[in-house]
Design a protein around this motif. Structure first.
Motif, PDB file in Angstrom:
ATOM      1  N   ASP A  96       0.831  -1.204   0.000  1.00  0.00           N
ATOM      2  CA  ASP A  96       0.000   0.000   0.000  1.00  0.00           C
ATOM      3  C   ASP A  96       0.867   1.257   0.000  1.00  0.00           C
ATOM      4  OD1 ASP A  96      -2.322  -1.498  -0.067  1.00  0.00           O
ATOM      5  OD2 ASP A  96      -2.608  -1.430   2.101  1.00  0.00           O
ATOM      6  N   SER A  97       1.969   1.210   0.740  1.00  0.00           N
ATOM      7  CA  SER A  97       2.914   2.327   0.759  1.00  0.00           C
ATOM      8  C   SER A  97       4.311   1.755   0.954  1.00  0.00           C
ATOM      9  CB  SER A  97       2.588   3.298   1.907  1.00  0.00           C
ATOM     10  OG  SER A  97       2.866   2.684   3.160  1.00  0.00           O
ATOM     11  N   ILE A  98       5.308   2.554   0.651  1.00  0.00           N
ATOM     12  CA  ILE A  98       6.685   2.085   0.857  1.00  0.00           C
ATOM     13  C   ILE A  98       6.933   1.844   2.342  1.00  0.00           C
ATOM     14  CG2 ILE A  98       7.699   4.411   0.932  1.00  0.00           C
ATOM     15  CD1 ILE A  98       9.325   1.192  -0.521  1.00  0.00           C
ATOM     16  N   GLU A  99       6.298   2.639   3.202  1.00  0.00           N
ATOM     17  CA  GLU A  99       6.442   2.447   4.643  1.00  0.00           C
ATOM     18  C   GLU A  99       5.882   1.086   5.072  1.00  0.00           C
ATOM     19  OE1 GLU A  99       6.555   6.780   3.762  1.00  0.00           O
ATOM     20  OE2 GLU A  99       5.130   5.211   3.232  1.00  0.00           O
ATOM     21  N   ASP A 100       4.690   0.740   4.562  1.00  0.00           N
ATOM     22  CA  ASP A 100       4.112  -0.570   4.871  1.00  0.00           C
ATOM     23  C   ASP A 100       5.021  -1.697   4.414  1.00  0.00           C
ATOM     24  OD1 ASP A 100       1.832   0.612   5.952  1.00  0.00           O
ATOM     25  OD2 ASP A 100       0.641   0.361   4.111  1.00  0.00           O
ATOM     26  N   GLU A 101       5.580  -1.515   3.245  1.00  0.00           N
ATOM     27  CA  GLU A 101       6.455  -2.544   2.678  1.00  0.00           C
ATOM     28  C   GLU A 101       7.707  -2.734   3.538  1.00  0.00           C
ATOM     29  OE1 GLU A 101       8.298  -3.660  -1.707  1.00  0.00           O
ATOM     30  OE2 GLU A 101       6.735  -2.119  -1.560  1.00  0.00           O
ATOM     31  N   ILE A 102       8.324  -1.654   3.936  1.00  0.00           N
ATOM     32  CA  ILE A 102       9.538  -1.734   4.761  1.00  0.00           C
ATOM     33  C   ILE A 102       9.215  -2.368   6.118  1.00  0.00           C
ATOM     34  CG2 ILE A 102      11.337  -0.389   5.928  1.00  0.00           C
ATOM     35  CD1 ILE A 102      10.989   1.675   3.546  1.00  0.00           C
ATOM     36  N   HIS A 103       8.113  -1.948   6.732  1.00  0.00           N
ATOM     37  CA  HIS A 103       7.718  -2.546   8.012  1.00  0.00           C
ATOM     38  C   HIS A 103       7.541  -4.062   7.872  1.00  0.00           C
ATOM     39  CE1 HIS A 103       7.178   0.726  10.905  1.00  0.00           C
ATOM     40  NE2 HIS A 103       6.657   1.467   9.933  1.00  0.00           N
ATOM     41  N   GLN A 104       6.882  -4.514   6.806  1.00  0.00           N
ATOM     42  CA  GLN A 104       6.650  -5.943   6.637  1.00  0.00           C
ATOM     43  C   GLN A 104       7.955  -6.698   6.448  1.00  0.00           C
ATOM     44  OE1 GLN A 104       3.471  -7.360   6.982  1.00  0.00           O
ATOM     45  NE2 GLN A 104       4.761  -9.172   7.221  1.00  0.00           N
ATOM     46  N   VAL A 105       8.894  -6.113   5.731  1.00  0.00           N
ATOM     47  CA  VAL A 105      10.207  -6.746   5.559  1.00  0.00           C
ATOM     48  C   VAL A 105      10.863  -6.967   6.921  1.00  0.00           C
ATOM     49  CG1 VAL A 105      12.566  -6.343   4.725  1.00  0.00           C
ATOM     50  CG2 VAL A 105      10.610  -5.964   3.199  1.00  0.00           C
ATOM     51  N   PHE A 106      10.860  -5.946   7.775  1.00  0.00           N
ATOM     52  CA  PHE A 106      11.493  -6.088   9.088  1.00  0.00           C
ATOM     53  C   PHE A 106      10.703  -7.018  10.005  1.00  0.00           C
ATOM     54  CE2 PHE A 106      13.706  -1.936   8.082  1.00  0.00           C
ATOM     55  CZ  PHE A 106      14.926  -2.543   7.838  1.00  0.00           C
ATOM     56  N   LYS A 107       9.383  -7.029   9.890  1.00  0.00           N
ATOM     57  CA  LYS A 107       8.588  -7.991  10.665  1.00  0.00           C
ATOM     58  C   LYS A 107       8.924  -9.423  10.251  1.00  0.00           C
ATOM     59  CE  LYS A 107       4.641  -4.908  11.336  1.00  0.00           C
ATOM     60  NZ  LYS A 107       3.246  -4.632  10.916  1.00  0.00           N
ATOM     61  N   ASN A 108       9.071  -9.643   8.948  1.00  0.00           N
ATOM     62  CA  ASN A 108       9.422 -10.978   8.467  1.00  0.00           C
ATOM     63  C   ASN A 108      10.805 -11.396   8.942  1.00  0.00           C
ATOM     64  OD1 ASN A 108       6.949 -11.089   7.160  1.00  0.00           O
ATOM     65  ND2 ASN A 108       7.787 -10.604   5.138  1.00  0.00           N
ATOM     66  N   LEU A 109      11.772 -10.480   8.857  1.00  0.00           N
ATOM     67  CA  LEU A 109      13.118 -10.788   9.358  1.00  0.00           C
ATOM     68  C   LEU A 109      13.081 -11.098  10.851  1.00  0.00           C
ATOM     69  CD1 LEU A 109      15.614  -8.297   7.658  1.00  0.00           C
ATOM     70  CD2 LEU A 109      15.571 -10.789   7.452  1.00  0.00           C
ATOM     71  N   ARG A 110      12.329 -10.307  11.601  1.00  0.00           N
ATOM     72  CA  ARG A 110      12.222 -10.522  13.048  1.00  0.00           C
ATOM     73  C   ARG A 110      11.660 -11.912  13.352  1.00  0.00           C
ATOM     74  NH1 ARG A 110       8.780  -6.159  15.881  1.00  0.00           N
ATOM     75  NH2 ARG A 110       7.165  -7.194  14.708  1.00  0.00           N
ATOM     76  N   ALA A 111      10.648 -12.327  12.613  1.00  0.00           N
ATOM     77  CA  ALA A 111      10.047 -13.647  12.837  1.00  0.00           C
ATOM     78  C   ALA A 111      11.052 -14.766  12.602  1.00  0.00           C
ATOM     79  CB  ALA A 111       8.826 -13.830  11.938  1.00  0.00           C
ATOM     80  N   VAL A 112      11.874 -14.634  11.579  1.00  0.00           N
ATOM     81  CA  VAL A 112      12.879 -15.665  11.300  1.00  0.00           C
ATOM     82  C   VAL A 112      13.968 -15.642  12.376  1.00  0.00           C
ATOM     83  CG1 VAL A 112      14.573 -16.523   9.634  1.00  0.00           C
ATOM     84  CG2 VAL A 112      12.376 -15.628   8.821  1.00  0.00           C
ATOM     85  N   CYS A 113      14.384 -14.458  12.793  1.00  0.00           N
ATOM     86  CA  CYS A 113      15.375 -14.352  13.879  1.00  0.00           C
ATOM     87  C   CYS A 113      14.857 -15.039  15.136  1.00  0.00           C
ATOM     88  CB  CYS A 113      15.680 -12.887  14.190  1.00  0.00           C
ATOM     89  SG  CYS A 113      16.657 -12.019  12.957  1.00  0.00           S
TER      90      CYS A 113
END
Length: 135
Positions: free
Chosen positions: A46-63
């Motif tokens: 929806d926005s570049i901000e949403d996209e960046i947040h989701q990337v870091f949420k995904n990385l956090r989940a794997v960590c």
């Protein structure tokens, strides 16, 4: 060599021939994450901000699935299709990572999977932050 594959349903399933992460001893190699919602496997754009947040949420989940956290990441690579979003990545990254921040590269690329505008991968070391073990 002891090699452990990391998987969590809290991050998107691999969309290719790779694992979400691989652990060798205390080092975890985190595969690139784009803004896929793990529940729907649809891009959050929806926005570049949403996209960046989701990337870091995904990385956090794997960590977390590997037994660590984003604060255990020692090297982060960020790939952007538009380096004009560099300042936005910096601002949002500060919401997910604490100082001392990991070493990082930000690279401009022509394209990313699923028309993503940002992707991030990294290396995590378990068992103490680098700042805690250095004199």
């Amino acid at each position: 060599m002891s090699r452990i594959t990391i998987h969590t349903d809290k991050a998107p399933a691999a969309i290719g021939t790779y694992s979400q992460a691989v652990r060798v001893h205390d080092t975890v190699y985190l595969s690139g994450q784009i803004a896929l919602d793990p529940a729907t496997m649809q891009m959050m754009q929806d926005s570049i901000e949403d996209e960046i947040h989701q990337v870091f949420k995904n990385l956090r989940a794997v960590c977390e699935a590997a037994g660590g956290s984003l604060n255990d990441v020692v090297k982060l690579n960020v790939f952007l299709t538009d380096l004009g979003h560099f300042a936005t990545v910096n601002a949002i990254m500060a919401e997910y990572f604490a100082q001392p921040y990991p070493a990082r590269a930000a690279v401009g690329v022509a394209s990313l999977p699923r028309s993503a505008r940002v992707e991030a991968d990294g290396v995590m070391v378990l068992g103490g932050r680098a700042a805690d073990v250095m004199p």
